[in-house]
Structures are given as C-alpha cells and as structure tokens.
Design a protein around this motif. Structure first.
Motif, mmCIF file in Angstrom:
data_model
loop_
_atom_site.group_PDB
_atom_site.id
_atom_site.type_symbol
_atom_site.label_atom_id
_atom_site.label_comp_id
_atom_site.label_asym_id
_atom_site.label_seq_id
_atom_site.Cartn_x
_atom_site.Cartn_y
_atom_site.Cartn_z
ATOM 1 N N PRO A 68 29.036 38.749 27.321
ATOM 2 C CA PRO A 68 30.271 38.036 26.962
ATOM 3 C C PRO A 68 31.027 37.448 28.148
ATOM 4 O O PRO A 68 31.860 36.564 27.953
ATOM 5 N N ILE A 69 30.741 37.892 29.371
ATOM 6 C CA ILE A 69 31.437 37.310 30.529
ATOM 7 C C ILE A 69 30.884 35.934 30.893
ATOM 8 O O ILE A 69 31.474 35.224 31.695
ATOM 9 N N ALA A 70 29.758 35.566 30.294
ATOM 10 C CA ALA A 70 29.097 34.307 30.668
ATOM 11 C C ALA A 70 29.673 33.124 29.901
ATOM 12 O O ALA A 70 29.760 33.144 28.677
ATOM 13 N N ALA A 71 30.042 32.081 30.650
ATOM 14 C CA ALA A 71 30.333 30.782 30.050
ATOM 15 C C ALA A 71 28.980 30.090 29.894
ATOM 16 O O ALA A 71 28.187 30.071 30.834
ATOM 17 N N TYR A 72 28.717 29.553 28.723
ATOM 18 C CA TYR A 72 27.394 29.013 28.406
ATOM 19 C C TYR A 72 27.501 27.514 28.162
ATOM 20 O O TYR A 72 28.214 27.064 27.265
ATOM 21 N N CYS A 73 26.801 26.730 28.992
ATOM 22 C CA CYS A 73 26.779 25.271 28.872
ATOM 23 C C CYS A 73 25.360 24.855 28.481
ATOM 24 O O CYS A 73 24.392 25.322 29.081
ATOM 25 N N VAL A 74 25.236 23.973 27.515
ATOM 26 C CA VAL A 74 23.927 23.510 27.063
ATOM 27 C C VAL A 74 23.817 22.013 27.308
ATOM 28 O O VAL A 74 24.638 21.233 26.821
ATOM 29 N N ASN A 75 22.804 21.623 28.081
ATOM 30 C CA ASN A 75 22.536 20.196 28.277
ATOM 31 C C ASN A 75 21.882 19.650 27.008
ATOM 32 O O ASN A 75 20.983 20.280 26.460
ATOM 33 N N SER A 76 22.319 18.470 26.591
ATOM 34 C CA SER A 76 21.752 17.894 25.367
ATOM 35 C C SER A 76 20.265 17.609 25.522
ATOM 36 O O SER A 76 19.490 17.757 24.578
ATOM 37 N N THR A 77 19.853 17.213 26.715
ATOM 38 C CA THR A 77 18.438 17.022 27.041
ATOM 39 C C THR A 77 18.197 17.630 28.416
ATOM 40 O O THR A 77 19.140 17.943 29.145
ATOM 41 N N ASN A 78 16.949 17.752 28.804
ATOM 42 C CA ASN A 78 16.605 18.279 30.119
ATOM 43 C C ASN A 78 17.072 17.287 31.186
ATOM 44 O O ASN A 78 16.652 16.142 31.197
ATOM 45 N N LEU A 79 17.954 17.747 32.089
ATOM 46 C CA LEU A 79 18.511 16.890 33.132
ATOM 47 C C LEU A 79 17.974 17.219 34.517
ATOM 48 O O LEU A 79 18.190 16.463 35.453
ATOM 49 N N GLY A 80 17.305 18.349 34.656
ATOM 50 C CA GLY A 80 16.798 18.766 35.957
ATOM 51 C C GLY A 80 17.772 19.682 36.670
ATOM 52 O O GLY A 80 18.942 19.803 36.306
ATOM 53 N N GLN A 81 17.265 20.320 37.731
ATOM 54 C CA GLN A 81 18.042 21.341 38.417
ATOM 55 C C GLN A 81 19.278 20.793 39.128
ATOM 56 O O GLN A 81 20.350 21.382 39.042
ATOM 57 N N ALA A 82 19.161 19.690 39.843
ATOM 58 C CA ALA A 82 20.306 19.173 40.605
ATOM 59 C C ALA A 82 21.474 18.834 39.682
ATOM 60 O O ALA A 82 22.619 19.239 39.936
ATOM 61 N N ALA A 83 21.202 18.115 38.603
ATOM 62 C CA ALA A 83 22.266 17.757 37.656
ATOM 63 C C ALA A 83 22.839 19.011 36.999
ATOM 64 O O ALA A 83 24.060 19.130 36.816
ATOM 65 N N SER A 84 21.968 19.965 36.663
ATOM 66 C CA SER A 84 22.433 21.203 36.031
ATOM 67 C C SER A 84 23.303 22.016 36.977
ATOM 68 O O SER A 84 24.313 22.600 36.560
ATOM 69 N N LEU A 85 22.939 22.061 38.251
ATOM 70 C CA LEU A 85 23.776 22.766 39.226
ATOM 71 C C LEU A 85 25.151 22.122 39.329
ATOM 72 O O LEU A 85 26.171 22.817 39.380
ATOM 73 N N ASN A 86 25.190 20.805 39.344
ATOM 74 C CA ASN A 86 26.490 20.120 39.400
ATOM 75 C C ASN A 86 27.311 20.376 38.146
ATOM 76 O O ASN A 86 28.533 20.529 38.226
ATOM 77 N N ILE A 87 26.667 20.453 36.991
ATOM 78 C CA ILE A 87 27.387 20.811 35.753
ATOM 79 C C ILE A 87 27.973 22.213 35.897
ATOM 80 O O ILE A 87 29.124 22.462 35.542
ATOM 81 N N GLY A 88 27.171 23.135 36.441
ATOM 82 C CA GLY A 88 27.661 24.496 36.654
ATOM 83 C C GLY A 88 28.822 24.552 37.620
ATOM 84 O O GLY A 88 29.819 25.240 37.372
ATOM 85 N N ILE A 89 28.714 23.830 38.724
ATOM 86 C CA ILE A 89 29.803 23.783 39.707
ATOM 87 C C ILE A 89 31.069 23.225 39.053
ATOM 88 O O ILE A 89 32.162 23.771 39.223
ATOM 89 N N ASN A 90 30.931 22.145 38.303
ATOM 90 C CA ASN A 90 32.092 21.522 37.662
ATOM 91 C C ASN A 90 32.683 22.383 36.560
ATOM 92 O O ASN A 90 33.866 22.250 36.237
ATOM 93 N N SER A 91 31.890 23.278 35.984
ATOM 94 C CA SER A 91 32.381 24.180 34.930
ATOM 95 C C SER A 91 33.003 25.443 35.510
ATOM 96 O O SER A 91 33.729 26.157 34.809
ATOM 97 N N ALA A 92 32.711 25.730 36.768
ATOM 98 C CA ALA A 92 33.181 26.956 37.414
ATOM 99 C C ALA A 92 34.623 26.801 37.891
ATOM 100 O O ALA A 92 35.079 25.697 38.174
ATOM 101 N N HIS A 93 35.316 27.933 38.001
ATOM 102 C CA HIS A 93 36.712 27.925 38.438
ATOM 103 C C HIS A 93 36.945 28.657 39.749
ATOM 104 O O HIS A 93 38.025 28.580 40.307
ATOM 105 N N GLY A 94 35.963 29.383 40.235
ATOM 106 C CA GLY A 94 36.133 30.187 41.441
ATOM 107 C C GLY A 94 36.260 29.353 42.699
ATOM 108 O O GLY A 94 35.770 28.231 42.766
ATOM 109 N N GLU A 95 36.895 29.937 43.715
ATOM 110 C CA GLU A 95 36.988 29.238 45.000
ATOM 111 C C GLU A 95 35.722 29.418 45.822
ATOM 112 O O GLU A 95 35.508 28.726 46.821
ATOM 113 N N LEU A 96 34.854 30.340 45.393
ATOM 114 C CA LEU A 96 33.553 30.540 46.012
ATOM 115 C C LEU A 96 32.475 30.342 44.952
ATOM 116 O O LEU A 96 32.653 30.754 43.806
ATOM 117 N N ILE A 97 31.362 29.720 45.346
ATOM 118 C CA ILE A 97 30.272 29.433 44.413
ATOM 119 C C ILE A 97 28.995 30.067 44.944
ATOM 120 O O ILE A 97 28.635 29.898 46.111
#
Length: 171
Positions: free
Chosen positions: A57-86
């Motif tokens: 339950p602590i996990a925020a879950y983001c689903v890409n509509s299609t496969n975007l690849g690792q770089a794009a997915s990492l950027n989605i994760g970074i943009n969804s994150a709120h911490g000052e450290l990643i």
C-alpha cells in the motif's frame, strides 16, 4: 529528507516482489515508493504486476498506456515522486537493508549531488561479480570515468541523487 525510490518494471512481475520487499525492509524510513509499470495498460502482464504492487500500500502505481522504454519510464517516476532525494531500483534487483540510511548519511555529510555504492551481481543464485569501490571516497565529477568506463558504476540501483541535480540535467 524523503527518499523516493523509483522502480520501473517490464515483463517481470515474478521478481518485482523481491525488489519491493527490499524497499519495505529499509532501516531508513522516510521513504516514498513509486512503481512505473511499462507493460502497457490492460495487458496480462500489467494485470499480474498490479496484483503484486497491490500488496504494498505504500507504493504509488503508475501505468504507461503503452511500452515507452526505461528512460521515459524513469522520467515518469521522477516526475511522480515527491522526495528531495531519488533512488532507482531495477525490478530484478534488491537493496541491502541499510543502503539508503548509509547513502543519506553520506549525502548529508558531504553536500554532494549524489552518491553510489558497491554492488554484487549473482547469476543462477551464485556470486558473479562484486564491486570494490573505496568506501567513503569523495570522487568529484565522475563524468569522464563513466564515459570511458574506467569505473565500474552500476548506475541504476546503486545511485541516490538529489532531485535538484536530476532537474538540472532535465531528467
């Protein structure tokens, strides 16, 4: 200092649970967990992945509509994150329980933009490679070493970076 752990996953729901468990077991507790599912919405693998993530339950879950690849997915994760450290964790890797606590302490002590740590690779459940970086060594700018491959830095799961540093380079 909140650490956002970003896990991107693609076609590996069976090993994802181990990665998630290693985040939950961290001794550093000011954490946020972001899972980016790159399997494509509605696919069977996405449904299996969602079932695994739903146990955390602590996990925020983001689903890409299609496969975007690792770089794009990492950027989605970074943009969804709120911490000052990643921090990044590959879906088939796991953290040592004290990894984030030690890295946050090092960032606090040095004011660095990021830190990395040693790692061990296993193949077939047996040790394959163990890195041997000097503990507590301040190395300044590693760009040249990384580009020339003169340092064995397994970038993904060993890094802890300040969000500001990631924003400065555009993700």
């Amino acid at each position: 200092m909140t650490v956002s752990v970003v896990i991107c996953t693609h076609r590996r729901p069976q090993v994802l649970r181990r990665a998630l468990q290693s985040v939950v077991r961290q001794t550093y507790t000011d954490l946020e967990l972001v899972v980016v599912d790159d399997n494509g919405a509605g696919t069977e693998t996405q449904k299996q992945t969602e079932a695994v993530v739903s146990d955390y339950p602590i996990a925020a879950y983001c689903v890409n509509s299609t496969n975007l690849g690792q770089a794009a997915s990492l950027n989605i994760g970074i943009n969804s994150a709120h911490g000052e450290l990643i921090s990044f964790l590959d879906d088939d890797d796991e953290f040592h329980p004290d990894k984030l606590a030690k890295q946050v302490a090092r960032l606090r002590a040095t004011g660095a933009s990021g830190v990395y740590c040693n790692y061990e690779q296993e193949v077939g459940g047996k040790p394959y490679y163990v890195s041997r970086h000097t503990t507590g060594c301040d190395e300044d700018n590693l760009m040249r070493d990384m580009l020339l491959c003169t340092k064995q830095i397994y970038a993904g799961s060993t890094l802890l970076l300040r969000r500001a540093a990631l924003e400065d380079v555009g993700g």
